[in-house]
Design a protein around this motif. Structure first.
Motif, mmCIF file in Angstrom:
data_model
loop_
_atom_site.group_PDB
_atom_site.id
_atom_site.type_symbol
_atom_site.label_atom_id
_atom_site.label_comp_id
_atom_site.label_asym_id
_atom_site.label_seq_id
_atom_site.Cartn_x
_atom_site.Cartn_y
_atom_site.Cartn_z
ATOM 1 N N LYS A 185 3.583 -2.420 -15.841
ATOM 2 C CA LYS A 185 4.317 -2.505 -14.645
ATOM 3 C C LYS A 185 3.057 -1.914 -13.660
ATOM 4 C CE LYS A 185 8.684 -2.608 -15.988
ATOM 5 N NZ LYS A 185 10.047 -2.248 -15.584
ATOM 6 N N VAL A 186 2.923 -3.371 -12.168
ATOM 7 C CA VAL A 186 1.714 -2.570 -11.175
ATOM 8 C C VAL A 186 2.400 -2.846 -9.708
ATOM 9 C CG1 VAL A 186 -0.631 -2.058 -10.295
ATOM 10 C CG2 VAL A 186 -0.269 -3.172 -13.362
ATOM 11 N N VAL A 187 1.909 -1.564 -9.525
ATOM 12 C CA VAL A 187 2.362 -2.144 -7.805
ATOM 13 C C VAL A 187 0.750 -1.679 -6.860
ATOM 14 C CG1 VAL A 187 3.694 -1.273 -5.789
ATOM 15 C CG2 VAL A 187 4.997 -1.344 -8.233
ATOM 16 N N LEU A 188 0.462 -2.719 -6.063
ATOM 17 C CA LEU A 188 -0.270 -2.192 -5.565
ATOM 18 C C LEU A 188 -0.063 -1.961 -3.789
ATOM 19 C CD1 LEU A 188 -2.932 -5.585 -6.553
ATOM 20 C CD2 LEU A 188 -2.256 -3.509 -6.976
ATOM 21 N N GLN A 189 -0.356 -0.610 -3.437
ATOM 22 C CA GLN A 189 -0.003 0.112 -2.046
ATOM 23 C C GLN A 189 -1.144 -0.473 -1.222
ATOM 24 O OE1 GLN A 189 2.458 2.990 -2.938
ATOM 25 N NE2 GLN A 189 1.570 4.156 -3.867
ATOM 26 N N GLN A 190 -0.207 0.110 0.410
ATOM 27 C CA GLN A 190 -1.138 -0.749 1.300
ATOM 28 C C GLN A 190 -2.039 0.042 1.741
ATOM 29 O OE1 GLN A 190 2.136 -1.514 4.580
ATOM 30 N NE2 GLN A 190 2.373 -3.472 4.038
ATOM 31 N N ASP A 191 -2.022 1.632 1.494
ATOM 32 C CA ASP A 191 -2.835 2.515 1.543
ATOM 33 C C ASP A 191 -4.357 2.680 0.711
ATOM 34 O OD1 ASP A 191 -1.900 3.385 -0.936
ATOM 35 O OD2 ASP A 191 -1.135 5.071 -0.309
ATOM 36 N N GLY A 192 -4.360 1.319 -0.616
ATOM 37 C CA GLY A 192 -5.187 1.629 -1.462
ATOM 38 C C GLY A 192 -5.063 1.939 -2.755
#
Length: 373
Positions: free
Chosen positions: A330-337
């Motif tokens: 599972k992966v979560v791409l975050q707004q801070d990069g």
């Protein structure tokens, strides 16, 4: 030396109770003035060479002469046009010491009068012929509590397995095998404490200082003079247990074991090796080597507040069938990069910097974006 040891302790943030190496011999054995051939290569050996040179300058009655043997430089860079010399050669040049640069002991004899060979992180086995031609044989400084972690990379392996203590051993050079000599001095039990977040360089610097002090004190005490007393304590502590070898670190040591590593192990591998890597596969079947330049544990609650979950498919290569094959995380791409990646055991890691083969270093969310499904 007291100032050097305190600096080493500060690097490792050692608690006050640890007592660095102290002299164990109540009486000193008489020795001829030493004419030493020092064999070394890296930063660990450089610390011992500096200490020997200081002793040579101020105490010629103990260290009368000091020659240095190093391996030839390696060609690197585009077209292999740049020669990278080992740090020990550079240091020996700065100290104006005689240098012997060779890749073998064959058809070569010790400099005239040499009566002791000292090897510290050298890489070549010193043959019986050479040892027999030196009156006092040979000594070796090894950064582990022998017989634990015999081999060329003991510091790496001690840190990778999560040791809380490590130490140094001063041993004779065995004429048949690496790291099987008589233990002439060893860090006091249980060894030097290692801070949980200590980097490889911090540990290397501290252990190198202790090893250099142990070597000089041993020479002053005449531990190289027969009869030689075995003072190692670790062998008794390991009696009945299987000894662990410390082979050279290779590229394979940095390959991510998705089914086995905990979040703490991810962080530890990056701290010790500098990076870890895997092969990521896109939904179009494109397979690229991806290098994680950092990794750290993430609290489960922080992940639950993120949302936007995707999947990352990676492949593990190698002969180990339990680890080989595809792994889906599972992966979560975050707004801070940065990027959050789920690993077995309902744990998560945060990765900020990633390098995909053929591309420059990027923020993880951008670099992994083409692989997240």
């Amino acid at each position: 030396m007291f100032r050097l040891i305190n600096r080493a302790q500060a690097r490792l943030r050692l608690p006050p109770p640890y007592a660095p190496f102290q002299r164990r011999h109540s009486s000193r054995k008489a020795s001829d003035p030493l004419r030493i051939l020092f064999c070394g290569s890296d930063a660990f050996s450089c610390e011992s060479l500096r200490a020997l040179h200081r002793e040579h300058v101020k105490n010629r009655a103990l260290v009368e002469a000091l020659d240095v043997m190093v391996l030839p430089g390696r060609r690197t860079g585009r077209g292999l046009r740049t020669v990278r010399e080992v740090p020990c050669k550079i240091l020996a040049e700065q100290l104006n010491l005689p240098i012997h640069q060779r890749e073998t002991f064959r058809k070569w004899d010790l400099p005239d009068g040499t009566n002791l060979v000292i090897v510290v992180s050298f890489g070549l086995f010193v043959p019986p012929r050479i040892l027999a031609s030196a009156k006092y044989g040979g000594l070796n400084v090894h950064p582990s509590l022998l017989p634990d972690l015999r081999g060329p990379a003991p510091i790496h392996h001690a840190l990778l397995r999560g040791d809380t203590h490590m130490g140094v051993s001063l041993q004779t050079l065995d004429d048949r095998a690496f790291d099987h000599g008589t233990i002439l001095a060893q860090s006091p039990a249980p060894g030097m404490p290692i801070a949980p977040d200590a980097s490889f360089q911090e540990v290397l610097s501290a252990v190198a200082v202790e090893g250099a002090e142990m070597l000089i004190q041993g020479l002053r005490d005449g531990v190289h003079v027969a009869p030689r007393e075995d003072v190692g304590w670790k062998a008794a502590a390991l009696q009945g247990k299987q000894l662990v070898h410390a082979p050279k670190i290779t590229k394979a040591d940095g390959q991510i074991h998705w089914s086995a590593w905990t979040a703490e192990q991810f962080a530890r591998r990056v701290r010790v090796l500098g990076s870890v890597w895997t092969h990521a596969v896109s939904d179009r079947g494109v397979r690229k080597r991806v290098i994680f330049l950092d990794a750290g544990p993430v609290a489960q609650g922080d992940v639950l507040r993120q949302g936007g979950e995707g999947r990352l498919v990676c492949e593990h290569e190698g002969a180990d069938e339990k680890r080989a094959g595809r792994h889906e995380m599972k992966v979560v791409l975050q707004q801070d990069g940065s990027c959050l990646i789920g690993i077995p055991g309902d744990s998560w890691i945060r990765v900020e910097k990633v390098k995909v083969d053929g591309k420059p270093e990027q923020m993880a969310a951008i670099a992994l974006g083409n692989f997240v499904r």
